[in-house]
Write a protein that holds these residues in place. Structure first.
Motif, PDB file in Angstrom:
ATOM      1  N   ARG A  23       0.640  -1.443   0.096  1.00  0.00           N
ATOM      2  CA  ARG A  23      -0.285  -0.135   0.139  1.00  0.00           C
ATOM      3  C   ARG A  23       1.021   1.153   0.065  1.00  0.00           C
ATOM      4  N   LYS A  24       1.831   1.243   0.666  1.00  0.00           N
ATOM      5  CA  LYS A  24       2.674   2.492   0.861  1.00  0.00           C
ATOM      6  C   LYS A  24       3.531   2.801  -0.701  1.00  0.00           C
ATOM      7  N   GLN A  25       4.165   1.366  -1.586  1.00  0.00           N
ATOM      8  CA  GLN A  25       4.211   1.795  -2.621  1.00  0.00           C
ATOM      9  C   GLN A  25       3.021   1.965  -3.387  1.00  0.00           C
ATOM     10  N   CYS A  26       1.942   1.856  -3.553  1.00  0.00           N
ATOM     11  CA  CYS A  26       1.480   2.086  -4.557  1.00  0.00           C
ATOM     12  C   CYS A  26       1.252   3.156  -5.096  1.00  0.00           C
ATOM     13  N   ALA A  27       1.541   4.290  -4.410  1.00  0.00           N
ATOM     14  CA  ALA A  27       1.101   5.602  -4.566  1.00  0.00           C
ATOM     15  C   ALA A  27       2.694   5.819  -5.835  1.00  0.00           C
ATOM     16  N   ASP A  28       3.440   5.525  -6.029  1.00  0.00           N
ATOM     17  CA  ASP A  28       4.784   5.073  -6.887  1.00  0.00           C
ATOM     18  C   ASP A  28       4.804   4.286  -8.210  1.00  0.00           C
ATOM     19  N   LEU A  29       3.144   3.715  -8.459  1.00  0.00           N
ATOM     20  CA  LEU A  29       3.530   2.643  -9.293  1.00  0.00           C
ATOM     21  C   LEU A  29       2.618   2.865 -11.137  1.00  0.00           C
ATOM     22  N   SER A  30       3.145   2.516 -11.252  1.00  0.00           N
ATOM     23  CA  SER A  30       2.618   2.501 -12.378  1.00  0.00           C
ATOM     24  C   SER A  30       2.694   0.871 -13.593  1.00  0.00           C
ATOM     25  N   GLY A  31       1.234   1.481 -14.604  1.00  0.00           N
ATOM     26  CA  GLY A  31       1.219   0.376 -15.098  1.00  0.00           C
ATOM     27  C   GLY A  31       0.756  -1.573 -15.137  1.00  0.00           C
ATOM     28  N   ASP A  32       1.461  -2.443 -14.954  1.00  0.00           N
ATOM     29  CA  ASP A  32       1.254  -3.253 -14.560  1.00  0.00           C
ATOM     30  C   ASP A  32       0.757  -4.035 -13.045  1.00  0.00           C
ATOM     31  N   ASP A  33       1.974  -2.938 -12.012  1.00  0.00           N
ATOM     32  CA  ASP A  33       2.413  -3.018 -10.649  1.00  0.00           C
ATOM     33  C   ASP A  33       1.228  -2.333 -10.605  1.00  0.00           C
ATOM     34  N   VAL A  34       0.040  -1.157 -10.509  1.00  0.00           N
ATOM     35  CA  VAL A  34      -1.236  -0.621 -10.721  1.00  0.00           C
ATOM     36  C   VAL A  34      -1.697  -2.519 -10.891  1.00  0.00           C
ATOM     37  N   GLU A  35      -2.153  -2.813 -12.405  1.00  0.00           N
ATOM     38  CA  GLU A  35      -3.305  -3.964 -12.216  1.00  0.00           C
ATOM     39  C   GLU A  35      -2.832  -4.983 -10.899  1.00  0.00           C
ATOM     40  N   HIS A  36      -1.206  -5.359 -11.096  1.00  0.00           N
ATOM     41  CA  HIS A  36      -1.203  -6.752  -9.988  1.00  0.00           C
ATOM     42  C   HIS A  36      -1.550  -6.300  -8.906  1.00  0.00           C
ATOM     43  N   PHE A  37      -1.077  -5.199  -8.159  1.00  0.00           N
ATOM     44  CA  PHE A  37      -2.113  -4.685  -7.141  1.00  0.00           C
ATOM     45  C   PHE A  37      -3.496  -4.187  -6.179  1.00  0.00           C
ATOM     46  N   LEU A  38      -3.878  -4.184  -7.351  1.00  0.00           N
ATOM     47  CA  LEU A  38      -5.027  -4.071  -7.716  1.00  0.00           C
ATOM     48  C   LEU A  38      -5.997  -5.681  -7.729  1.00  0.00           C
ATOM     49  N   GLY A  39      -5.105  -6.298  -8.290  1.00  0.00           N
ATOM     50  CA  GLY A  39      -5.604  -7.991  -8.043  1.00  0.00           C
ATOM     51  C   GLY A  39      -6.566  -8.420  -7.019  1.00  0.00           C
ATOM     52  N   HIS A  40      -5.650  -7.571  -5.700  1.00  0.00           N
ATOM     53  CA  HIS A  40      -5.087  -8.214  -4.173  1.00  0.00           C
ATOM     54  C   HIS A  40      -6.058  -7.651  -3.013  1.00  0.00           C
ATOM     55  N   HIS A  41      -6.472  -6.073  -3.863  1.00  0.00           N
ATOM     56  CA  HIS A  41      -7.064  -5.163  -3.140  1.00  0.00           C
ATOM     57  C   HIS A  41      -8.300  -4.073  -3.741  1.00  0.00           C
ATOM     58  N   PRO A  42      -8.950  -4.127  -3.110  1.00  0.00           N
ATOM     59  CA  PRO A  42      -9.998  -3.298  -4.237  1.00  0.00           C
ATOM     60  C   PRO A  42      -9.962  -1.643  -4.410  1.00  0.00           C
ATOM     61  N   TYR A  43      -9.316  -1.221  -3.367  1.00  0.00           N
ATOM     62  CA  TYR A  43      -8.593   0.147  -3.204  1.00  0.00           C
ATOM     63  C   TYR A  43      -7.122   0.334  -3.790  1.00  0.00           C
ATOM     64  N   VAL A  44      -6.545   1.438  -4.683  1.00  0.00           N
ATOM     65  CA  VAL A  44      -5.273   2.391  -4.876  1.00  0.00           C
ATOM     66  C   VAL A  44      -4.356   1.844  -3.912  1.00  0.00           C
ATOM     67  N   LYS A  45      -5.461   2.437  -2.816  1.00  0.00           N
ATOM     68  CA  LYS A  45      -4.158   1.998  -1.079  1.00  0.00           C
ATOM     69  C   LYS A  45      -4.912   1.381  -0.243  1.00  0.00           C
ATOM     70  N   GLY A  46      -5.211  -0.533  -0.760  1.00  0.00           N
ATOM     71  CA  GLY A  46      -5.516  -0.665   0.315  1.00  0.00           C
ATOM     72  C   GLY A  46      -7.061  -1.292   0.291  1.00  0.00           C
ATOM     73  N   PHE A  47      -8.155  -1.455   1.542  1.00  0.00           N
ATOM     74  CA  PHE A  47      -9.366  -2.058   1.237  1.00  0.00           C
ATOM     75  C   PHE A  47      -9.476  -1.110   2.384  1.00  0.00           C
ATOM     76  N   ALA A  48      -9.435   0.817   1.717  1.00  0.00           N
ATOM     77  CA  ALA A  48     -10.655   2.208   1.802  1.00  0.00           C
ATOM     78  C   ALA A  48     -10.100   2.639   0.919  1.00  0.00           C
ATOM     79  N   PRO A  49     -11.282   3.441   0.727  1.00  0.00           N
ATOM     80  CA  PRO A  49     -11.374   4.755  -0.453  1.00  0.00           C
ATOM     81  C   PRO A  49     -10.777   5.257  -0.148  1.00  0.00           C
TER      82      PRO A  49
END
Length: 92
Positions: A23-49
């Protein structure tokens, strides 16, 4: 489901504990990394919008419709909230 206790009563690390780092790293992610992160989390920073979801949603709305499955699911989900609801989400 939780993993069974290891010998001696110690529990192995759970996947969610590792997601804190993700979650701490997601702000710096792009492209495939965001796609992968959202495969396990409903929101960009984890479990809450948060505002981070609003920012990414705005960027995607202005540029293009997401084509990858997790980002598309996330986009549709965020789009289901009204602009007023999205504006009320806390900072990341």
């Amino acid at each position: 489901a939780a993993a069974p206790a290891a010998k001696g009563g110690a529990r192995p690390a759970l996947e969610k504990q590792n997601s804190m780092q993700q979650r701490k790293q997601c702000a710096d992610l792009s492209g495939d990394d965001v796609e992968h992160f959202l495969g396990h989390h409903p929101y960009v920073k984890g479990f809450a919008p948060t505002k981070a979801d609003v920012e990414l949603y705005s960027q995607l709305s202005d540029s293009h419709f997401p084509e990858t499955p997790n980002l598309r699911r996330w986009f549709d989900h965020i789009e289901s909230f009204s602009a007023t609801e999205r504006a009320s989400w806390p900072a990341a």
